[in-house]
Design a protein around this motif. Structure first.
Motif, PDB file in Angstrom:
ATOM      1  N   GLN A   1      45.705  48.991  62.347  1.00  9.64           N
ATOM      2  CA  GLN A   1      46.245  47.644  62.411  1.00  9.64           C
ATOM      3  C   GLN A   1      44.846  46.608  62.497  1.00  9.64           C
ATOM      4  O   GLN A   1      45.275  45.298  62.111  1.00  9.64           O
ATOM      5  CB  GLN A   1      46.902  47.380  63.669  1.00  9.64           C
ATOM      6  N   HIS A   2      43.706  47.166  62.776  1.00 15.87           N
ATOM      7  CA  HIS A   2      42.600  46.294  62.694  1.00 15.87           C
ATOM      8  C   HIS A   2      41.656  46.678  61.669  1.00 15.87           C
ATOM      9  O   HIS A   2      41.067  47.777  62.028  1.00 15.87           O
ATOM     10  CB  HIS A   2      42.127  46.403  64.043  1.00 15.87           C
ATOM     11  N   HIS A   3      41.219  45.754  60.941  1.00 19.37           N
ATOM     12  CA  HIS A   3      40.489  46.035  59.912  1.00 19.37           C
ATOM     13  C   HIS A   3      39.143  45.599  59.791  1.00 19.37           C
ATOM     14  O   HIS A   3      38.885  44.655  60.366  1.00 19.37           O
ATOM     15  CB  HIS A   3      41.353  45.569  58.590  1.00 19.37           C
ATOM     16  N   ILE A   4      38.246  45.931  58.676  1.00 16.56           N
ATOM     17  CA  ILE A   4      36.938  45.278  58.260  1.00 16.56           C
ATOM     18  C   ILE A   4      37.171  43.999  57.902  1.00 16.56           C
ATOM     19  O   ILE A   4      38.071  43.588  57.099  1.00 16.56           O
ATOM     20  CB  ILE A   4      36.324  46.042  57.028  1.00 16.56           C
TER      21      ILE A   4
ATOM     22  N   SER B   1      26.957  50.357  57.580  1.00 20.65           N
ATOM     23  CA  SER B   1      27.503  51.114  56.484  1.00 20.65           C
ATOM     24  C   SER B   1      28.265  52.436  56.912  1.00 20.65           C
ATOM     25  O   SER B   1      29.372  52.652  56.603  1.00 20.65           O
ATOM     26  CB  SER B   1      26.531  51.490  55.728  1.00 20.65           C
ATOM     27  N   ILE B   2      27.726  53.138  58.034  1.00 20.97           N
ATOM     28  CA  ILE B   2      28.586  54.356  58.423  1.00 20.97           C
ATOM     29  C   ILE B   2      29.745  53.902  59.127  1.00 20.97           C
ATOM     30  O   ILE B   2      30.828  54.559  58.759  1.00 20.97           O
ATOM     31  CB  ILE B   2      27.678  54.945  59.500  1.00 20.97           C
ATOM     32  N   ALA B   3      29.745  52.963  59.676  1.00 19.09           N
ATOM     33  CA  ALA B   3      30.971  52.405  60.316  1.00 19.09           C
ATOM     34  C   ALA B   3      31.998  51.869  59.344  1.00 19.09           C
ATOM     35  O   ALA B   3      33.247  52.285  59.378  1.00 19.09           O
ATOM     36  CB  ALA B   3      30.759  51.190  61.333  1.00 19.09           C
ATOM     37  N   VAL B   4      31.593  51.393  58.367  1.00 13.86           N
ATOM     38  CA  VAL B   4      32.445  50.735  57.293  1.00 13.86           C
ATOM     39  C   VAL B   4      32.887  51.769  56.530  1.00 13.86           C
ATOM     40  O   VAL B   4      34.082  52.131  56.220  1.00 13.86           O
ATOM     41  CB  VAL B   4      31.758  49.566  56.723  1.00 13.86           C
ATOM     42  N   ALA B   5      32.139  52.728  56.033  1.00 12.03           N
ATOM     43  CA  ALA B   5      32.794  53.896  55.267  1.00 12.03           C
ATOM     44  C   ALA B   5      33.234  54.898  56.077  1.00 12.03           C
ATOM     45  O   ALA B   5      34.430  55.427  55.340  1.00 12.03           O
ATOM     46  CB  ALA B   5      31.292  54.662  54.947  1.00 12.03           C
ATOM     47  N   THR B   6      33.349  55.060  57.183  1.00 15.59           N
ATOM     48  CA  THR B   6      34.354  56.050  57.981  1.00 15.59           C
ATOM     49  C   THR B   6      35.601  55.325  58.083  1.00 15.59           C
ATOM     50  O   THR B   6      36.526  55.923  58.050  1.00 15.59           O
ATOM     51  CB  THR B   6      33.548  56.365  59.438  1.00 15.59           C
ATOM     52  N   HIS B   7      35.535  53.896  58.356  1.00 18.23           N
ATOM     53  CA  HIS B   7      36.858  53.305  58.569  1.00 18.23           C
ATOM     54  C   HIS B   7      37.573  53.396  57.008  1.00 18.23           C
ATOM     55  O   HIS B   7      38.594  53.419  57.075  1.00 18.23           O
ATOM     56  CB  HIS B   7      36.673  51.817  58.669  1.00 18.23           C
TER      57      HIS B   7
ATOM     58  N   VAL C   1      37.750  53.497  66.268  1.00 18.72           N
ATOM     59  CA  VAL C   1      38.368  54.880  67.289  1.00 18.72           C
ATOM     60  C   VAL C   1      38.754  55.861  66.081  1.00 18.72           C
ATOM     61  O   VAL C   1      39.410  55.708  65.128  1.00 18.72           O
ATOM     62  CB  VAL C   1      39.750  54.076  67.589  1.00 18.72           C
ATOM     63  N   LEU C   2      38.259  57.166  66.950  1.00 16.32           N
ATOM     64  CA  LEU C   2      38.538  58.352  65.995  1.00 16.32           C
ATOM     65  C   LEU C   2      39.412  59.036  66.600  1.00 16.32           C
ATOM     66  O   LEU C   2      40.187  59.984  65.908  1.00 16.32           O
ATOM     67  CB  LEU C   2      37.057  59.019  65.673  1.00 16.32           C
TER      68      LEU C   2
ATOM     69  N   PHE D   1      43.631  49.339  70.527  1.00 13.13           N
ATOM     70  CA  PHE D   1      43.070  50.017  69.190  1.00 13.13           C
ATOM     71  C   PHE D   1      43.209  51.621  68.952  1.00 13.13           C
ATOM     72  O   PHE D   1      42.911  52.058  70.030  1.00 13.13           O
ATOM     73  CB  PHE D   1      41.596  49.646  69.103  1.00 13.13           C
ATOM     74  N   ARG D   2      43.777  52.074  68.207  1.00 18.96           N
ATOM     75  CA  ARG D   2      44.045  53.343  67.966  1.00 18.96           C
ATOM     76  C   ARG D   2      43.207  53.897  66.818  1.00 18.96           C
ATOM     77  O   ARG D   2      42.579  53.045  66.140  1.00 18.96           O
ATOM     78  CB  ARG D   2      45.545  53.495  67.558  1.00 18.96           C
ATOM     79  N   ARG D   3      43.477  55.120  66.396  1.00 17.82           N
ATOM     80  CA  ARG D   3      42.513  55.756  65.344  1.00 17.82           C
ATOM     81  C   ARG D   3      42.733  55.190  63.955  1.00 17.82           C
ATOM     82  O   ARG D   3      43.717  54.627  63.483  1.00 17.82           O
ATOM     83  CB  ARG D   3      43.292  57.302  65.085  1.00 17.82           C
ATOM     84  N   GLY D   4      41.373  54.935  63.697  1.00 19.69           N
ATOM     85  CA  GLY D   4      41.118  54.048  62.250  1.00 19.69           C
ATOM     86  C   GLY D   4      40.977  52.662  62.636  1.00 19.69           C
ATOM     87  O   GLY D   4      40.402  51.904  61.621  1.00 19.69           O
ATOM     88  N   ASP D   5      41.378  52.044  63.832  1.00 19.77           N
ATOM     89  CA  ASP D   5      41.125  50.799  64.123  1.00 19.77           C
ATOM     90  C   ASP D   5      39.783  50.292  64.345  1.00 19.77           C
ATOM     91  O   ASP D   5      38.907  51.128  64.990  1.00 19.77           O
ATOM     92  CB  ASP D   5      42.086  50.236  65.374  1.00 19.77           C
TER      93      ASP D   5
END
Length: 224
Positions: free
Chosen positions: A6-9, A27-33, A162-163, A174-178
């Motif tokens: 639900q919460h994006h870049i 970049s690590i955070a963005v690519a993992t999202h 969140v992983l 905030f849940r997984r992927g947020d």
């Protein structure tokens, strides 16, 4: 679209990522999202496609009438697909029981079951992640179920992805992927939801500013 994300870049971060101008930690955070969020992968594809078309248009026109603002925008989003932090393509879609997606998993060398955590106190743990980036600090955090992070503000930008599990920040969950993006204007105290421990990727470019004197005293030892 993954309904759980639900919460994006932000557009600004995604544009910087597309143009290859983000430092490695961000970049690590963005690519993992992106590995967890089909919606943002679509946005990235659109930006790259639009950037390519703008580049072609400017090259065909090749005249002084192309404005500086047009050229600036073209340079921003007409990426040459350089992503120095990404050790795997941004469009990886993780399935099954994988908790830590690529490219982050390559930095850690394992999925969650093989991690070697370091104690932070009060049941919390972290794993500093080494990069070649002097601009940002990257770490994995594990916050015990139902427990808060010490209240803090920021000396710069903070990204929290969140992983596993979830946390609340005020009335927002905030849940997984947020991905939560914070800056100097935000003072907050995220709290892990009571159902399970929360595992997050956190990236900062300045030490956190904790309200608690005790936490501030041990902060240099903890490196946060």
């Amino acid at each position: 679209m993954n309904a759980h994300v639900q919460h994006h870049i932000s557009d600004e971060l995604l544009l910087d990522y597309a143009s290859g101008t983000l430092a490695e930690g961000w970049s690590i955070a963005v690519a993992t999202h992106l590995a967890l969020c089909p919606s943002c992968r679509d946005r990235l594809s659109f930006m790259e496609h639009a950037g390519g078309e703008l580049l072609e248009a400017v090259e065909v026109e090749d005249s002084a009438s192309a404005s500086e603002s047009w050229t600036s925008m073209m340079n921003k989003i007409a990426a040459d697909n350089r992503r120095p932090a990404a050790k795997a393509p941004a469009r990886i879609v993780e399935t099954g029981d994988v908790v830590i997606p690529e490219p982050l998993r390559s930095y850690l060398g394992t999925d969650v079951e093989g991690l070697k955590w370091r104690a932070l106190g009060r049941g919390a743990y972290h794993i500093p992640i080494k990069t070649g980036d002097r601009e940002s600090q990257v770490r994995l955090l594990k916050i015990p179920a139902g427990k808060p992070v010490p209240e803090h503000s920021h000396g710069g930008r903070e990204l929290t992805l969140v992983l596993k599990g979830a946390f609340t920040d005020g009335s927002t969950v905030f849940r997984r992927g947020d991905l939560e993006e914070a800056d100097e204007t935000l003072t907050h105290q995220p709290v892990a939801t009571p159902d399970e421990d929360c595992i997050c990727l956190a990236v900062t470019d300045a030490p956190l500013k904790f309200k608690s004197l005790l936490v501030r005293l041990v902060q240099p030892v903890l490196g946060i």
